[in-house]
Design an enzyme around this catalytic site. Structure first.
Site, mmCIF file in Angstrom:
data_model
loop_
_atom_site.group_PDB
_atom_site.id
_atom_site.type_symbol
_atom_site.label_atom_id
_atom_site.label_comp_id
_atom_site.label_asym_id
_atom_site.label_seq_id
_atom_site.Cartn_x
_atom_site.Cartn_y
_atom_site.Cartn_z
ATOM 1 N N HIS A 73 0.815 -1.213 0.000
ATOM 2 C CA HIS A 73 0.000 0.000 0.000
ATOM 3 C C HIS A 73 0.850 1.265 0.000
ATOM 4 C CE1 HIS A 73 -2.991 -2.705 2.364
ATOM 5 N NE2 HIS A 73 -3.112 -2.896 1.061
ATOM 6 N N ASP A 98 -6.119 -6.344 -2.479
ATOM 7 C CA ASP A 98 -4.686 -6.566 -2.658
ATOM 8 C C ASP A 98 -4.399 -7.572 -3.764
ATOM 9 O OD1 ASP A 98 -4.242 -4.710 -0.688
ATOM 10 O OD2 ASP A 98 -3.790 -6.177 0.872
#
Length: 190
Positions: free
Chosen positions: A65, A173
């Site tokens: 991230h 993700d």
């Protein structure tokens, strides 16, 4: 290990070992000291938000991230319970270390912390069940600027300490773009 050392090939990422003072009752450590951090790294930062997460299963991956400009974030990450393998990837276009990664085990026992500068993607895999992660950021969360890259991009080649086929990973993700597909959000400034 010295109290502060450069992390991986990166000039502005640091692995930090806070000093612990222990006796028969347990231990005490100073988790954050702005003046000391600036004197040892040359970085002046003001944290504006503290975050925490807990992952139930070992083999859980969160990341990679980042938060894009103009709301980019630097982070100071630690693992107060359990154990994680913490990873950063340089995503600054024009950087001599663009696309390179480094990882370290942050555990309750070793107390290590990782300074993640702006322009780096960050993620971790839990090594132990019920692991908790705490991190400070220097810019508030902005959903509009939230981003990520695929956690297991073969072009980056992160050597995760887990069975990647059975990793517990969120849909967000799993669906993140690979580094080569990501727009140029961060430019390297020497």
């Amino acid at each position: 290990m010295p109290e502060f050392e450069r992390f991986g090939p990166f000039e502005d990422a640091f692995l930090i070992e806070p000093r612990r003072f222990g006796d028969e009752r347990g231990w005490f450590e100073e988790v954050w000291n702005a003046e000391r951090f600036q004197s040892l790294t040359g970085i002046n930062t003001d944290f504006v938000q503290d975050n925490a997460s807990r992952s139930s299963a070992a083999g859980t991956v969160r990341g990679l991230h980042f938060q894009a400009p103009p709301r980019a974030q630097a982070k100071l990450v630690r693992c107060p319970r359990g154990a994680i393998y913490d990873v950063i990837v340089d995503i600054r276009h024009g950087s001599p270390t663009f696309g390179q990664w480094a990882g370290a085990s942050l555990t309750e026992e070793n107390g290590l912390q990782l300074w993640v500068p702006r322009g780096f993607a960050h993620g971790f895999a839990t090594i132990e069940p019920e692991s908790e992660i705490a991190y400070k950021v220097d810019n508030p969360y902005s959903a509009e600027h939230d981003g990520g890259i695929f956690w297991n991009d073969p072009a980056i080649g992160i050597r995760w300490p887990l069975d990647t086929e059975n990793a517990v990973v969120s849909k967000k993700d799993r669906d993140a773009p690979k580094l080569a597909e990501m727009p140029k959000l961060f430019e390297y400034k020497s």
